[in-house]
Design a protein around this motif. Structure first.
Motif, PDB file in Angstrom:
ATOM      1  N   LEU A 307     -11.060   3.054   3.354  1.00  0.00           N
ATOM      2  CA  LEU A 307     -10.411   4.176   3.841  1.00  0.00           C
ATOM      3  C   LEU A 307     -10.987   5.285   3.204  1.00  0.00           C
ATOM      4  CD1 LEU A 307      -6.249   3.682   3.881  1.00  0.00           C
ATOM      5  CD2 LEU A 307      -8.063   3.408   6.046  1.00  0.00           C
ATOM      6  N   PHE A 309     -11.152   9.725   2.791  1.00  0.00           N
ATOM      7  CA  PHE A 309     -10.375  11.041   3.186  1.00  0.00           C
ATOM      8  C   PHE A 309     -11.626  12.046   2.791  1.00  0.00           C
ATOM      9  CE2 PHE A 309      -7.057   7.903   1.902  1.00  0.00           C
ATOM     10  CZ  PHE A 309      -5.815   8.193   2.958  1.00  0.00           C
ATOM     11  N   SER A 376     -10.703  -1.204   1.095  1.00  0.00           N
ATOM     12  CA  SER A 376      -9.582  -1.572   1.909  1.00  0.00           C
ATOM     13  C   SER A 376      -9.909  -3.235   2.774  1.00  0.00           C
ATOM     14  CB  SER A 376      -9.201  -0.542   2.992  1.00  0.00           C
ATOM     15  OG  SER A 376      -9.989  -0.936   4.151  1.00  0.00           O
ATOM     16  N   TRP A 384      -3.260   0.745  11.338  1.00  0.00           N
ATOM     17  CA  TRP A 384      -4.022   1.732  10.423  1.00  0.00           C
ATOM     18  C   TRP A 384      -3.386   3.157  10.304  1.00  0.00           C
ATOM     19  CZ3 TRP A 384      -6.630  -0.544   6.952  1.00  0.00           C
ATOM     20  CH2 TRP A 384      -7.247  -1.601   7.000  1.00  0.00           C
ATOM     21  N   SER A 385      -2.551   3.735  11.303  1.00  0.00           N
ATOM     22  CA  SER A 385      -1.948   5.054  11.122  1.00  0.00           C
ATOM     23  C   SER A 385      -0.887   4.879  10.157  1.00  0.00           C
ATOM     24  CB  SER A 385      -1.595   5.547  12.385  1.00  0.00           C
ATOM     25  OG  SER A 385      -0.605   4.505  13.151  1.00  0.00           O
ATOM     26  N   ILE A 388      -2.605   4.419   6.494  1.00  0.00           N
ATOM     27  CA  ILE A 388      -3.298   5.758   6.060  1.00  0.00           C
ATOM     28  C   ILE A 388      -2.266   6.638   5.671  1.00  0.00           C
ATOM     29  CG2 ILE A 388      -4.311   7.951   6.980  1.00  0.00           C
ATOM     30  CD1 ILE A 388      -5.744   5.941   9.056  1.00  0.00           C
ATOM     31  N   LYS A 389      -1.014   6.826   6.236  1.00  0.00           N
ATOM     32  CA  LYS A 389       0.004   7.715   5.774  1.00  0.00           C
ATOM     33  C   LYS A 389       0.190   7.366   4.293  1.00  0.00           C
ATOM     34  CE  LYS A 389       2.883   8.288   9.595  1.00  0.00           C
ATOM     35  NZ  LYS A 389       3.867   7.574  10.176  1.00  0.00           N
ATOM     36  N   ARG A 392      -2.321   7.477   1.600  1.00  0.00           N
ATOM     37  CA  ARG A 392      -2.783   9.072   1.436  1.00  0.00           C
ATOM     38  C   ARG A 392      -2.041   9.426   0.443  1.00  0.00           C
ATOM     39  NH1 ARG A 392      -1.481  14.232   2.704  1.00  0.00           N
ATOM     40  NH2 ARG A 392      -3.176  15.657   2.869  1.00  0.00           N
ATOM     41  N   VAL A 416     -10.170  11.679   8.210  1.00  0.00           N
ATOM     42  CA  VAL A 416      -9.975  10.226   7.636  1.00  0.00           C
ATOM     43  C   VAL A 416     -10.674   9.259   8.341  1.00  0.00           C
ATOM     44  CG1 VAL A 416      -8.348   8.748   6.999  1.00  0.00           C
ATOM     45  CG2 VAL A 416      -7.565  10.968   7.167  1.00  0.00           C
ATOM     46  N   SER A 418     -11.125   5.088   9.116  1.00  0.00           N
ATOM     47  CA  SER A 418     -10.462   3.930   8.779  1.00  0.00           C
ATOM     48  C   SER A 418     -11.693   2.538   9.079  1.00  0.00           C
ATOM     49  CB  SER A 418      -9.166   3.502   9.533  1.00  0.00           C
ATOM     50  OG  SER A 418      -9.816   3.315  10.828  1.00  0.00           O
TER      51      SER A 418
END
Ligand SMILES: Cc1cc2nc3c(=O)[nH]c(=O)nc-3n(C[C@H](O)[C@H](O)[C@H](O)COP(=O)(O)OP(=O)(O)OC[C@H]3O[C@@H](n4cnc5c(N)ncnc54)[C@H](O)[C@@H]3O)c2cc1C
Length: 487
Positions: A307, A309, A376, A384-385, A388-389, A392, A416, A418
């Motif tokens: 992942l 950022f 990851s 994944w959403s 990710i939250k 992060r 971002v 993934s």
């Protein structure tokens, strides 16, 4: 003139195209994207520039070699400098260690910060060097899968020194046995991630990865990592390699067990040789549907993914370097989460790469471009959403705890990636970064060869085949393919 088609313009595909062109072939590269480079690409967020994929440059002499094939001076197009500090390591207990590229400075730093006897580290590094010296000619610079390799004196030397490879112990066990000090064990365990594996599974032989970094150094490309793909793409164009962008190859055409060309949008394009730089799994599953499928190779566990950022940060941090690692408190839990549970632990190791430290134009004044990467699992259908939250927030918490800052208040741009983005952009199966993992002792022998044993004139290059993932090994795969075709 014999013709070769290359499927994909990743670094392995570009290097193969150059080497075959230098051998006098007519070379055409078909690329699905509108740009060359595959994982080695770049983008901008406002005035910030980011390298999308690889950030660590090792063994750049393999890139120089490509210019030398055409009697061009690499320095006219691709420049780099050796870093004094390869990586800066941080732990939450406030231990901070600079990994100097100079061996003696590095050993002194370990002694000063972690109080580990210099002889212990010297002995460990020497053993890693021996492993590398014994394997480089067998594994890295030629096909493992040709009889000639098995008759070589290097292999015979290797067999006599099999105990040296420590393949019956994991990297973690070797490091625990030989180094003992927990911070140092974690630091050297980290090298398993250079090929997307777990230190608790990959064999002790992998201490040799650390040797490559220590012996050959880490470098920074003066115009960013993107200049690797850009400069060799320009070199290829200057020397007559043809490129077809936005062209997805749908099939490799085989007649009487011999490759005769490829199909692109229902059009057949004939060729004497085909080299696939596409990940080996979709190469078989999508382009060679009617041909023999090497199940053992295709079913191997895939390497980890990431992942990432990408943050435009409105502040500069004097205590950070080009490469920084903020270690998790529980490395075992982190890798078990990735490889056993298919998720990311709540205390991940955070890698922060800041190219604007060296390439000043990569960020506006008083700002930095942060590439923040978390190891990851590859994509097996996770949400994944949601991940990710959570990740992060955990990443921000980790950075704040370790560096004693409030990083969120300085983020002015964000993007971002993934594992799904990585697969979509490069066709890498499940979004894995390095093809198959090296999580078992035979993995080095189980990578797909650089040629087909069943289809004549079909070859493979890039990070999913022999000798492995990462830029230097992709460049070596190109060297092996071109030697095989020459023969
Ligand atoms: C986030 C990340 C971080 C990494 N960090 C490092 C690092 O620090 N150092 C390092 O050395 N390595 C690193 N790696 C690994 C390194 O990027 C790869 O090993 C290497 O770039 C892979 O190159 P490749 O030749 O296999 O091709 P790829 O880069 O995988 O490109 C394959 C190309 O083929 C094209 N293609 C695929 N199928 C078709 C088709 N059917 N028709 C036409 N075109 C097709 C794709 O569009 C793509 O452009 C990292 C990778 C990632 C993703």
């Amino acid at each position: 003139m014999k013709k070769a088609i290359i499927i994909g313009s990743g670094v392995g595909g570009l290097a193969t195209a150059l080497r075959l062109k230098a051998q006098g072939l007519d070379v055409v590269v078909f690329e699905n994207n509108s740009y060359p480079g595959g994982k080695l690409s770049s983008f901008n967020l406002g005035q910030y520039r980011f390298d999308a994929g690889p950030s660590l440059l090792t063994m750049p002499h393999y890139i120089d070699e490509l210019f030398e094939l055409f009697n061009e001076n690499p320095k006219d197009y691709f420049n780099y400098k050796r870093k004094d500090i390869s990586c800066k390591y941080f732990w939450e207990d406030k231990t901070v260690l600079n990994a100097y590229s100079d061996k003696n400075k590095f050993i002194n730093e370990i002694n000063k910060v972690l109080k580990v006897d210099k002889n212990i580290v010297t002995k460990y590094l020497l053993k890693a060097k021996k492993k590398y010296d014994l394997t480089k000619n067998i594994f890295l610079e030629q096909s493992l899968h040709k009889i000639k390799t098995y008759l070589s004196s290097d292999l015979i030397k290797g067999i006599f020194n099999l105990y040296m490879f420590q393949i019956n112990k994991t990297l973690d066990t070797v490091n625990q046995d030989e180094l003992k000090e927990p911070h140092l064990v974690q630091l050297f365990n980290r090298f398993a991630t250079y090929n997307g594996s777990s230190p608790f599974k990959t064999p002790g032989m992998m201490t040799l990865i650390q040797h490559l970094e220590q012996e050959y150094g880490t470098f920074v490309s003066e115009k960013g990592m993107i200049n690797i793909s850009k400069s060799i793409f320009d070199l290829a164009k200057r020397n007559g390699v043809k490129f077809e962008f936005n062209k997805l190859v749908n099939e490799i055409i085989v007649k009487n067990n011999k490759v005769v060309g490829v199909k692109v949008n229902n059009t057949v394009i004939e060729s004497d040789f085909v080299v696939s730089n596409m990940d080996i799994v979709p190469t078989y599953k999508k382009l060679l549907k009617k041909s023999y499928q090497p199940k053992k190779v295709l079913n191997q566990e895939r390497s980890s993914s990431a992942l990432i950022f990408y943050w435009g940060i409105k502040k500069t941090f004097k205590n950070l370097e080009l490469h920084n690692i903020l270690f998790s408190n529980n490395y075992k839990k982190e890798f078990d989460s990735i490889f056993e549970l298919g998720t990311i632990s709540d205390d991940p190791t955070v890698y922060i790469n800041i190219t604007s430290k060296d390439v000043v134009s990569d960020a506006p004044k008083e700002s930095e471009n942060w590439f923040v990467m978390i190891n990851s699992p590859n994509d097996t259908g996770q949400d994944w959403s949601e991940i990710i939250k959570t990740v992060r927030q955990n990443t921000i918490n980790k950075i704040n705890r370790t560096l004693n800052i409030d990083i969120e208040s300085f983020i002015e741009f964000e993007k971002v990636f993934s594992p799904k983005t990585i697969e979509k952009n490069t066709q890498s199966y499940l979004g894995s970064l390095y093809g198959s993992s090296s999580n078992n002792k035979m993995s080095a022998f189980l990578r797909h060869p650089n040629f087909s044993k069943h289809i004549q004139n079909l070859y493979f290059c890039g990070g999913s085949v022999h000798p492995g993932g990462g830029i230097p090994l992709c460049l070596l795969s190109a060297k092996i393919v071109s030697e095989l075709i020459k023969k």
